[in-house]
Design a protein around this motif. Structure first.
Motif, PDB file in Angstrom:
ATOM      1  N   PHE A   1     -62.943 -67.236 -32.866  1.00  0.00           N
ATOM      2  CA  PHE A   1     -62.499 -65.875 -32.546  1.00  0.00           C
ATOM      3  C   PHE A   1     -63.691 -64.935 -32.696  1.00  0.00           C
ATOM      4  CE2 PHE A   1     -57.718 -66.310 -33.794  1.00  0.00           C
ATOM      5  CZ  PHE A   1     -57.561 -67.209 -32.760  1.00  0.00           C
ATOM      6  N   ILE A   2     -63.988 -64.192 -31.665  1.00  0.00           N
ATOM      7  CA  ILE A   2     -65.114 -63.280 -31.697  1.00  0.00           C
ATOM      8  C   ILE A   2     -64.963 -62.297 -32.869  1.00  0.00           C
ATOM      9  CG2 ILE A   2     -64.016 -61.683 -30.047  1.00  0.00           C
ATOM     10  CD1 ILE A   2     -66.851 -61.090 -28.992  1.00  0.00           C
ATOM     11  N   GLY A   3     -66.022 -62.150 -33.633  1.00  0.00           N
ATOM     12  CA  GLY A   3     -66.033 -61.212 -34.740  1.00  0.00           C
ATOM     13  C   GLY A   3     -65.320 -61.686 -35.985  1.00  0.00           C
ATOM     14  N   TYR A   4     -64.676 -62.837 -35.916  1.00  0.00           N
ATOM     15  CA  TYR A   4     -63.965 -63.385 -37.079  1.00  0.00           C
ATOM     16  C   TYR A   4     -64.566 -64.714 -37.501  1.00  0.00           C
ATOM     17  CZ  TYR A   4     -60.447 -65.862 -39.813  1.00  0.00           C
ATOM     18  OH  TYR A   4     -59.814 -66.601 -40.784  1.00  0.00           O
ATOM     19  N   GLY A   5     -64.622 -65.659 -36.572  1.00  0.00           N
ATOM     20  CA  GLY A   5     -65.172 -66.962 -36.907  1.00  0.00           C
ATOM     21  C   GLY A   5     -64.294 -68.085 -36.415  1.00  0.00           C
ATOM     22  N   ASN A   6     -64.379 -69.208 -37.114  1.00  0.00           N
ATOM     23  CA  ASN A   6     -63.759 -70.450 -36.671  1.00  0.00           C
ATOM     24  C   ASN A   6     -62.357 -70.642 -37.238  1.00  0.00           C
ATOM     25  OD1 ASN A   6     -66.981 -71.305 -37.360  1.00  0.00           O
ATOM     26  ND2 ASN A   6     -66.219 -71.620 -35.277  1.00  0.00           N
ATOM     27  N   THR A   7     -61.558 -71.353 -36.480  1.00  0.00           N
ATOM     28  CA  THR A   7     -60.238 -71.762 -36.925  1.00  0.00           C
ATOM     29  C   THR A   7     -59.819 -72.967 -36.078  1.00  0.00           C
ATOM     30  OG1 THR A   7     -57.966 -71.040 -37.368  1.00  0.00           O
ATOM     31  CG2 THR A   7     -59.017 -70.137 -35.391  1.00  0.00           C
ATOM     32  N   MET A   8     -58.563 -73.333 -36.128  1.00  0.00           N
ATOM     33  CA  MET A   8     -58.082 -74.475 -35.353  1.00  0.00           C
ATOM     34  C   MET A   8     -56.615 -74.274 -35.023  1.00  0.00           C
ATOM     35  SD  MET A   8     -58.303 -78.568 -36.273  1.00  0.00           S
ATOM     36  CE  MET A   8     -57.242 -78.505 -37.712  1.00  0.00           C
ATOM     37  N   SER A   9     -56.236 -74.542 -33.782  1.00  0.00           N
ATOM     38  CA  SER A   9     -54.827 -74.568 -33.412  1.00  0.00           C
ATOM     39  C   SER A   9     -54.263 -75.939 -33.727  1.00  0.00           C
ATOM     40  CB  SER A   9     -54.637 -74.252 -31.925  1.00  0.00           C
ATOM     41  OG  SER A   9     -54.595 -72.856 -31.715  1.00  0.00           O
ATOM     42  N   VAL A  10     -53.120 -75.952 -34.389  1.00  0.00           N
ATOM     43  CA  VAL A  10     -52.500 -77.188 -34.852  1.00  0.00           C
ATOM     44  C   VAL A  10     -51.106 -77.297 -34.256  1.00  0.00           C
ATOM     45  CG1 VAL A  10     -51.762 -78.505 -36.878  1.00  0.00           C
ATOM     46  CG2 VAL A  10     -53.805 -77.051 -37.022  1.00  0.00           C
ATOM     47  N   GLY A  11     -50.786 -78.472 -33.751  1.00  0.00           N
ATOM     48  CA  GLY A  11     -49.446 -78.723 -33.221  1.00  0.00           C
ATOM     49  C   GLY A  11     -48.550 -79.344 -34.275  1.00  0.00           C
ATOM     50  N   VAL A  12     -47.417 -78.704 -34.542  1.00  0.00           N
ATOM     51  CA  VAL A  12     -46.457 -79.195 -35.538  1.00  0.00           C
ATOM     52  C   VAL A  12     -45.056 -79.171 -34.940  1.00  0.00           C
ATOM     53  CG1 VAL A  12     -45.485 -78.865 -37.851  1.00  0.00           C
ATOM     54  CG2 VAL A  12     -47.877 -78.226 -37.412  1.00  0.00           C
ATOM     55  N   GLY A  13     -44.333 -80.249 -35.127  1.00  0.00           N
ATOM     56  CA  GLY A  13     -42.926 -80.307 -34.723  1.00  0.00           C
ATOM     57  C   GLY A  13     -42.097 -80.894 -35.848  1.00  0.00           C
ATOM     58  N   ILE A  14     -41.011 -80.228 -36.191  1.00  0.00           N
ATOM     59  CA  ILE A  14     -40.169 -80.684 -37.305  1.00  0.00           C
ATOM     60  C   ILE A  14     -38.748 -80.900 -36.808  1.00  0.00           C
ATOM     61  CG2 ILE A  14     -39.278 -80.123 -39.598  1.00  0.00           C
ATOM     62  CD1 ILE A  14     -41.761 -78.504 -40.133  1.00  0.00           C
ATOM     63  N   PRO A  15     -38.173 -82.086 -37.072  1.00  0.00           N
ATOM     64  CA  PRO A  15     -36.784 -82.333 -36.685  1.00  0.00           C
ATOM     65  C   PRO A  15     -35.828 -81.734 -37.713  1.00  0.00           C
ATOM     66  CG  PRO A  15     -37.673 -84.286 -37.756  1.00  0.00           C
ATOM     67  CD  PRO A  15     -38.788 -83.268 -37.725  1.00  0.00           C
ATOM     68  N   ILE A  16     -34.799 -81.078 -37.252  1.00  0.00           N
ATOM     69  CA  ILE A  16     -33.782 -80.506 -38.137  1.00  0.00           C
ATOM     70  C   ILE A  16     -32.483 -81.295 -37.956  1.00  0.00           C
ATOM     71  CG2 ILE A  16     -32.588 -78.417 -38.869  1.00  0.00           C
ATOM     72  CD1 ILE A  16     -35.623 -78.119 -38.971  1.00  0.00           C
ATOM     73  N   PRO A  17     -32.062 -82.054 -38.958  1.00  0.00           N
ATOM     74  CA  PRO A  17     -30.781 -82.775 -38.840  1.00  0.00           C
ATOM     75  C   PRO A  17     -29.610 -81.794 -38.918  1.00  0.00           C
ATOM     76  CG  PRO A  17     -31.692 -83.037 -41.051  1.00  0.00           C
ATOM     77  CD  PRO A  17     -32.732 -82.290 -40.253  1.00  0.00           C
ATOM     78  N   VAL A  18     -28.700 -81.881 -37.973  1.00  0.00           N
ATOM     79  CA  VAL A  18     -27.548 -80.978 -37.954  1.00  0.00           C
ATOM     80  C   VAL A  18     -26.470 -81.592 -38.844  1.00  0.00           C
ATOM     81  CG1 VAL A  18     -25.912 -79.720 -36.514  1.00  0.00           C
ATOM     82  CG2 VAL A  18     -28.184 -80.262 -35.625  1.00  0.00           C
ATOM     83  N   LEU A  19     -26.554 -81.278 -40.123  1.00  0.00           N
ATOM     84  CA  LEU A  19     -25.664 -81.892 -41.111  1.00  0.00           C
ATOM     85  C   LEU A  19     -24.297 -81.231 -41.158  1.00  0.00           C
ATOM     86  CD1 LEU A  19     -28.253 -82.202 -44.040  1.00  0.00           C
ATOM     87  CD2 LEU A  19     -27.685 -83.915 -42.298  1.00  0.00           C
ATOM     88  N   ASN A  20     -24.253 -79.951 -40.783  1.00  0.00           N
ATOM     89  CA  ASN A  20     -22.987 -79.213 -40.903  1.00  0.00           C
ATOM     90  C   ASN A  20     -23.043 -77.965 -40.022  1.00  0.00           C
ATOM     91  OD1 ASN A  20     -24.543 -77.279 -42.436  1.00  0.00           O
ATOM     92  ND2 ASN A  20     -24.304 -78.648 -44.197  1.00  0.00           N
ATOM     93  N   GLU A  21     -22.001 -77.184 -40.073  1.00  0.00           N
ATOM     94  CA  GLU A  21     -21.914 -75.990 -39.227  1.00  0.00           C
ATOM     95  C   GLU A  21     -22.939 -74.928 -39.620  1.00  0.00           C
ATOM     96  OE1 GLU A  21     -17.856 -74.770 -39.527  1.00  0.00           O
ATOM     97  OE2 GLU A  21     -17.102 -76.701 -38.793  1.00  0.00           O
ATOM     98  N   GLU A  22     -23.270 -74.873 -40.908  1.00  0.00           N
ATOM     99  CA  GLU A  22     -24.266 -73.907 -41.369  1.00  0.00           C
ATOM    100  C   GLU A  22     -25.621 -74.187 -40.727  1.00  0.00           C
ATOM    101  OE1 GLU A  22     -25.973 -72.101 -45.582  1.00  0.00           O
ATOM    102  OE2 GLU A  22     -25.435 -74.234 -45.460  1.00  0.00           O
ATOM    103  N   ILE A  23     -26.030 -75.462 -40.714  1.00  0.00           N
ATOM    104  CA  ILE A  23     -27.296 -75.829 -40.090  1.00  0.00           C
ATOM    105  C   ILE A  23     -27.248 -75.573 -38.589  1.00  0.00           C
ATOM    106  CG2 ILE A  23     -28.987 -77.673 -39.718  1.00  0.00           C
ATOM    107  CD1 ILE A  23     -28.727 -76.746 -42.630  1.00  0.00           C
ATOM    108  N   ALA A  24     -26.119 -75.866 -37.969  1.00  0.00           N
ATOM    109  CA  ALA A  24     -25.969 -75.594 -36.534  1.00  0.00           C
ATOM    110  C   ALA A  24     -26.166 -74.106 -36.256  1.00  0.00           C
ATOM    111  CB  ALA A  24     -24.594 -76.052 -36.050  1.00  0.00           C
ATOM    112  N   TRP A  25     -25.613 -73.263 -37.125  1.00  0.00           N
ATOM    113  CA  TRP A  25     -25.743 -71.816 -36.961  1.00  0.00           C
ATOM    114  C   TRP A  25     -27.206 -71.390 -37.041  1.00  0.00           C
ATOM    115  CZ3 TRP A  25     -24.008 -67.434 -35.295  1.00  0.00           C
ATOM    116  CH2 TRP A  25     -24.407 -66.234 -35.865  1.00  0.00           C
ATOM    117  N   TYR A  26     -27.925 -71.925 -38.034  1.00  0.00           N
ATOM    118  CA  TYR A  26     -29.339 -71.565 -38.183  1.00  0.00           C
ATOM    119  C   TYR A  26     -30.173 -72.046 -36.994  1.00  0.00           C
ATOM    120  CZ  TYR A  26     -28.486 -70.198 -43.043  1.00  0.00           C
ATOM    121  OH  TYR A  26     -28.026 -69.568 -44.179  1.00  0.00           O
ATOM    122  N   THR A  27     -29.889 -73.244 -36.491  1.00  0.00           N
ATOM    123  CA  THR A  27     -30.663 -73.770 -35.361  1.00  0.00           C
ATOM    124  C   THR A  27     -30.290 -73.107 -34.047  1.00  0.00           C
ATOM    125  OG1 THR A  27     -29.104 -75.625 -35.162  1.00  0.00           O
ATOM    126  CG2 THR A  27     -31.132 -76.027 -36.406  1.00  0.00           C
ATOM    127  N   GLY A  28     -29.258 -72.286 -34.073  1.00  0.00           N
ATOM    128  CA  GLY A  28     -28.900 -71.507 -32.893  1.00  0.00           C
ATOM    129  C   GLY A  28     -29.639 -70.184 -32.802  1.00  0.00           C
TER     130      GLY A  28
END
Length: 390
Positions: free
Chosen positions: A279-306
């Motif tokens: 990044f100009i004027g800041y320096g170095n970094t790295m873009s990282v790809g992350v994917g996390i599976p969310i198990p739909v255990l109940n209606e509460e989790i379904a609500w959050y994943t919505g």
């Protein structure tokens, strides 16, 4: 007729994955499913929701071992990879290379002091891409480790151990950055034009992992994830983790909050999902790809994943006057839906928006993880320790 609550286990979901019967949606699809069928039916019909993000994550790096292949043996005190210093105070031939560490003799820095073109994130990308990297090591010499220098051109295959070890990834919400001064300001959020002529933001919205499990109901120590194109694990709360932020009615924090510490075998990964950046004027970094599976255990989790883009409220802060002083004010909140549109109104002014996160690659990651699960190549893991959310 009485409503029967959904109550699944990860073991039951894994059995459905093994038998090819699991219903898997990416987080974007789940938002629509919950909207159209409601959380009760979505919880019954969907087993796993896959998330994804591809964003600059400065607190990332490589934990590695160079091996003792050529006698005499060495205890390294200084190590560089393509001229980028690594920390060598771990053990005889162990080291840690930070993504933001710049090259010592960076040619850009010689012309523009404080500007760096190449750093640790670029080295990590080069190694994953199969490119040759120059390894140089120095030592003070001891009776059991007499060698005082070592140089070799290496590839990733030459390192006996190479682990992506990231102290802080996957920020749960973050600032949208503007600049209220009359001069351009260079930041880790990218260049910010004077007089608030752009607003830069970084998240994958409804795809973002920690927006889909805002209270860490399913994500914890030992959670198996997609990391950099390979399989990795959550090993706890990341640095700067804030467990008790102010939240909206969906549990979404209204300020930077949760973070994750991650690890994974670099030799499994792909350069597409690990990109060295400058990044100009800041320096170095790295873009990282992350994917996390969310198990739909109940209606509460379904609500959050919505969660929808319109549910995510991001704080707008001034990186010109306020941020350098460490007490940035929240000027207002903007939803991710507004920021994603390309233009947003801040303090009565129409401002162009600039994403630091790649939404298309974030979606690609969520879909790739979905495919792994549907093929039975990726099973979910039970967290062995919770990450604090309160």
């Amino acid at each position: 007729m009485a409503h029967t609550k959904v109550n699944k286990t990860i073991a039951e979901i894994n059995e459905r994955i093994r038998s090819g019967k699991a219903v898997v949606l990416n987080a974007e699809e789940m938002t629509e499913a919950v909207r159209t069928m409601g959380k009760e039916k979505a919880a019954k019909e969907v087993d796993v929701v896959t998330t994804g993000t591809f964003s600059p994550m400065c607190s990332s790096g490589l934990l590695f071992n160079i091996g003792q292949k050529e006698p005499p043996t060495i205890k390294t005190s200084k190590v560089t990879l393509n001229g980028v210093p690594a920390y060598a105070g771990l053990a005889a031939v162990d080291g840690y290379l930070g993504a933001t560490e710049p090259r010592e003799d960076d040619p850009l820095n010689k012309v523009y002091p404080g500007q760096f073109k190449y750093g640790g994130g670029n080295v990590i990308e080069d190694l994953v891409a199969g490119r040759t990297v120059s390894l140089r090591a120095e030592a003070y010499g001891t009776d059991c480790y007499p060698r005082k220098s070592y140089e070799k051109e290496i590839t990733l295959a030459d390192l006996p151990h190479a682990e992506l070890f990231n102290p802080r990834n996957c920020y749960q919400n973050y600032n949208a950055a503007v600049n209220l001064t009359s001069r351009i300001v260079y930041t880790y959020m990218g260049p910010l034009k004077p007089n608030m002529r752009n607003v830069n933001f970084a998240t994958a919205g409804c795809l973002s992992p920690l927006f889909n499990d805002p209270l860490f109901k399913t994500i914890g120590l030992g959670t198996r994830i997609f990391l950099g194109g390979g399989i990795g694990y959550v090993i706890g709360a990341g640095t700067q983790h804030v467990p008790n932020p102010k939240r909206n009615e969906r549990g979404i924090p209204l300020s930077p909050a949760g973070t994750l510490e991650l690890k994974g075998d670099l030799k499994q990964m792909e350069a597409r999902y690990l990109r060295g950046l400058s990044f100009i004027g800041y320096g170095n970094t790295m873009s990282v790809g992350v994917g996390i599976p969310i198990p739909v255990l109940n209606e509460e989790i379904a609500w959050y994943t919505g969660v929808a883009d319109s549910d995510i409220e991001m704080p707008v802060k001034d990186y010109g006057h306020d941020y350098p002083n460490g007490l940035p004010r929240v000027l207002q909140h903007c939803t991710y839906e507004e920021l994603k549109s390309g233009e947003v109104e801040i303090m009565g002014k129409k401002v162009e928006t600039v994403p630091m996160t790649s939404y298309p690659i974030s979606l690609e990651i969520a879909d790739k993880l979905k495919e792994w699960i549907q093929k039975g190549e990726f099973l979910l893991s039970e967290p062995v320790e919770k990450i604090p959310a309160w």
